[in-house]
Write a protein that holds these residues in place. Structure first.
Motif, PDB file in Angstrom:
ATOM      1  N   VAL A 146       0.755  -1.117  -0.059  1.00  0.00           N
ATOM      2  CA  VAL A 146       0.107   0.052  -0.115  1.00  0.00           C
ATOM      3  C   VAL A 146       0.948   1.423   0.082  1.00  0.00           C
ATOM      4  N   THR A 147       0.775   2.125  -0.994  1.00  0.00           N
ATOM      5  CA  THR A 147       1.656   3.310  -1.113  1.00  0.00           C
ATOM      6  C   THR A 147       0.824   4.518  -1.349  1.00  0.00           C
ATOM      7  N   SER A 148       1.276   5.744  -1.203  1.00  0.00           N
ATOM      8  CA  SER A 148       0.576   6.902  -2.028  1.00  0.00           C
ATOM      9  C   SER A 148       0.525   6.772  -3.321  1.00  0.00           C
ATOM     10  N   THR A 149      -0.286   7.534  -3.932  1.00  0.00           N
ATOM     11  CA  THR A 149      -0.778   7.426  -5.211  1.00  0.00           C
ATOM     12  C   THR A 149       0.532   7.462  -6.446  1.00  0.00           C
ATOM     13  N   ASP A 150       1.355   8.409  -5.929  1.00  0.00           N
ATOM     14  CA  ASP A 150       2.765   8.700  -6.516  1.00  0.00           C
ATOM     15  C   ASP A 150       3.671   7.424  -6.299  1.00  0.00           C
ATOM     16  N   GLY A 151       3.460   6.657  -5.304  1.00  0.00           N
ATOM     17  CA  GLY A 151       4.380   5.496  -4.964  1.00  0.00           C
ATOM     18  C   GLY A 151       5.479   6.079  -4.269  1.00  0.00           C
ATOM     19  N   SER A 152       5.528   7.209  -3.754  1.00  0.00           N
ATOM     20  CA  SER A 152       6.545   7.912  -3.015  1.00  0.00           C
ATOM     21  C   SER A 152       6.981   7.241  -1.643  1.00  0.00           C
ATOM     22  N   LYS A 153       5.442   7.314  -0.986  1.00  0.00           N
ATOM     23  CA  LYS A 153       5.353   6.684   0.475  1.00  0.00           C
ATOM     24  C   LYS A 153       4.876   5.349   0.529  1.00  0.00           C
ATOM     25  N   LEU A 154       5.612   4.383   1.252  1.00  0.00           N
ATOM     26  CA  LEU A 154       5.260   3.071   1.392  1.00  0.00           C
ATOM     27  C   LEU A 154       4.475   3.038   2.991  1.00  0.00           C
ATOM     28  N   HIS A 155       3.154   2.689   2.829  1.00  0.00           N
ATOM     29  CA  HIS A 155       2.245   2.557   3.980  1.00  0.00           C
ATOM     30  C   HIS A 155       2.463   1.151   4.830  1.00  0.00           C
ATOM     31  N   THR A 156       2.164   0.251   3.974  1.00  0.00           N
ATOM     32  CA  THR A 156       2.401  -1.212   4.349  1.00  0.00           C
ATOM     33  C   THR A 156       2.919  -2.217   3.169  1.00  0.00           C
ATOM     34  N   GLU A 157       3.356  -3.378   4.103  1.00  0.00           N
ATOM     35  CA  GLU A 157       3.854  -4.296   2.962  1.00  0.00           C
ATOM     36  C   GLU A 157       3.207  -5.649   3.641  1.00  0.00           C
ATOM     37  N   THR A 158       2.662  -6.458   2.914  1.00  0.00           N
ATOM     38  CA  THR A 158       1.925  -7.615   3.361  1.00  0.00           C
ATOM     39  C   THR A 158       2.391  -8.866   2.646  1.00  0.00           C
ATOM     40  N   SER A 159       2.297 -10.049   3.241  1.00  0.00           N
ATOM     41  CA  SER A 159       2.492 -11.239   2.595  1.00  0.00           C
ATOM     42  C   SER A 159       1.227 -12.092   3.165  1.00  0.00           C
ATOM     43  N   ALA A 160       0.706 -12.749   2.099  1.00  0.00           N
ATOM     44  CA  ALA A 160      -0.796 -13.310   2.071  1.00  0.00           C
ATOM     45  C   ALA A 160      -0.492 -14.776   1.795  1.00  0.00           C
ATOM     46  N   LEU A 161      -1.295 -15.713   2.463  1.00  0.00           N
ATOM     47  CA  LEU A 161      -1.385 -17.133   1.942  1.00  0.00           C
ATOM     48  C   LEU A 161      -2.724 -17.560   1.761  1.00  0.00           C
ATOM     49  N   PHE A 162      -3.350 -17.978   0.633  1.00  0.00           N
ATOM     50  CA  PHE A 162      -4.624 -18.301   0.669  1.00  0.00           C
ATOM     51  C   PHE A 162      -4.617 -19.943   0.125  1.00  0.00           C
ATOM     52  N   LEU A 163      -5.619 -20.511   0.688  1.00  0.00           N
ATOM     53  CA  LEU A 163      -5.564 -21.969   0.514  1.00  0.00           C
ATOM     54  C   LEU A 163      -6.866 -22.211  -0.414  1.00  0.00           C
ATOM     55  N   SER A 164      -6.722 -23.204  -1.380  1.00  0.00           N
ATOM     56  CA  SER A 164      -7.877 -23.319  -2.272  1.00  0.00           C
ATOM     57  C   SER A 164      -8.762 -24.176  -1.277  1.00  0.00           C
ATOM     58  N   ILE A 165     -10.148 -23.840  -1.532  1.00  0.00           N
ATOM     59  CA  ILE A 165     -11.015 -24.880  -0.708  1.00  0.00           C
ATOM     60  C   ILE A 165     -12.078 -25.375  -1.736  1.00  0.00           C
ATOM     61  N   THR A 166     -12.836 -26.455  -1.179  1.00  0.00           N
ATOM     62  CA  THR A 166     -13.969 -27.029  -1.813  1.00  0.00           C
ATOM     63  C   THR A 166     -15.304 -26.630  -1.248  1.00  0.00           C
ATOM     64  N   ALA A 167     -16.336 -26.479  -1.940  1.00  0.00           N
ATOM     65  CA  ALA A 167     -17.647 -26.275  -1.625  1.00  0.00           C
ATOM     66  C   ALA A 167     -18.046 -26.605   0.019  1.00  0.00           C
ATOM     67  N   SER A 168     -17.515 -27.852   0.052  1.00  0.00           N
ATOM     68  CA  SER A 168     -17.980 -28.655   1.530  1.00  0.00           C
ATOM     69  C   SER A 168     -17.100 -28.035   2.619  1.00  0.00           C
ATOM     70  N   HIS A 169     -16.042 -27.610   2.130  1.00  0.00           N
ATOM     71  CA  HIS A 169     -15.205 -26.846   3.385  1.00  0.00           C
ATOM     72  C   HIS A 169     -15.989 -25.500   3.907  1.00  0.00           C
ATOM     73  N   LEU A 170     -16.694 -24.908   2.839  1.00  0.00           N
ATOM     74  CA  LEU A 170     -17.629 -23.942   3.500  1.00  0.00           C
ATOM     75  C   LEU A 170     -18.613 -24.189   4.182  1.00  0.00           C
ATOM     76  N   LEU A 171     -19.234 -25.402   3.994  1.00  0.00           N
ATOM     77  CA  LEU A 171     -20.543 -25.726   4.642  1.00  0.00           C
ATOM     78  C   LEU A 171     -19.915 -26.403   5.952  1.00  0.00           C
ATOM     79  N   GLY A 172     -18.739 -26.625   6.247  1.00  0.00           N
ATOM     80  CA  GLY A 172     -18.076 -27.234   7.480  1.00  0.00           C
ATOM     81  C   GLY A 172     -17.783 -28.664   7.523  1.00  0.00           C
ATOM     82  N   GLY A 173     -17.606 -29.082   6.106  1.00  0.00           N
ATOM     83  CA  GLY A 173     -17.230 -30.601   6.031  1.00  0.00           C
ATOM     84  C   GLY A 173     -15.716 -30.643   5.740  1.00  0.00           C
TER      85      GLY A 173
END
Ligand SMILES: CCCCCCCCCCCCCCCC(=O)SCCNC(=O)CCNC(=O)[C@H](O)C(C)(C)COP(=O)(O)OP(=O)(O)OC[C@H]1O[C@@H](n2cnc3c(N)ncnc32)[C@H](O)[C@@H]1OP(=O)(O)O
Length: 92
Positions: free
Chosen positions: A65-92
């Protein structure tokens, strides 16, 4: 100043949409945010989401996340997403 949780929501939404576009249905497994500079209330910022790598069910995304001109860095993030099936959403 913007609240950290509100910034995290913004980042989770952008990176989660990116991961969904790349990998289909996913859930956030890990969100690691470094807050570098405060975001003034009412300011406009730029979120840049990038694929780091895909390994099986895991999609690793980074986000800056930066200022619109890119000169100021506000945050840096690393994220992990796991693929899921519909049954996982239903608690399976
Ligand atoms: C066409 C496009 C249109 C787009 C249209 C818009 C779409 C609009 C999208 C909106 C985007 C919003 C995106 C928000 C999405 C949420 O915010 S979801 C809500 C927050 N997240 C949750 O509640 C998740 C809760 N956790 C869980 O349900 C489960 O722990 C998980 C994450 C599904 C993983 O469980 P699991 O599937 O049983 O996986 P598990 O067997 O434990 O682990 C598999 C592997 O991942 C690793 N792993 C699991 N968890 C972790 C972790 N936390 N850290 C590191 N490694 C981990 C394991 O070590 C294992 O590794 P290997 O041994 O295979 O190498």
């Amino acid at each position: 100043m913007s609240m950290g949780g509100a910034i995290a929501t913004m980042i989770d939404t952008v990176t989660g949409t990116h991961a969904t576009f790349l990998s289909g249905p996913v859930m956030t497994a890990n969100l690691n945010i470094n807050y570098r500079r405060p975001i003034p209330l009412g300011s406009t910022v730029l979120l840049e989401s990038s694929l780091e790598k895909k390994e099986g069910r895991k999609t690793f995304i980074t986000c800056r996340v930066t200022s619109t001109d890119g000169s100021k860095l506000h945050t840096e993030t690393s994220a992990l997403f796991l693929s899921i099936t519909a049954s996982h959403l239903l608690g399976g």
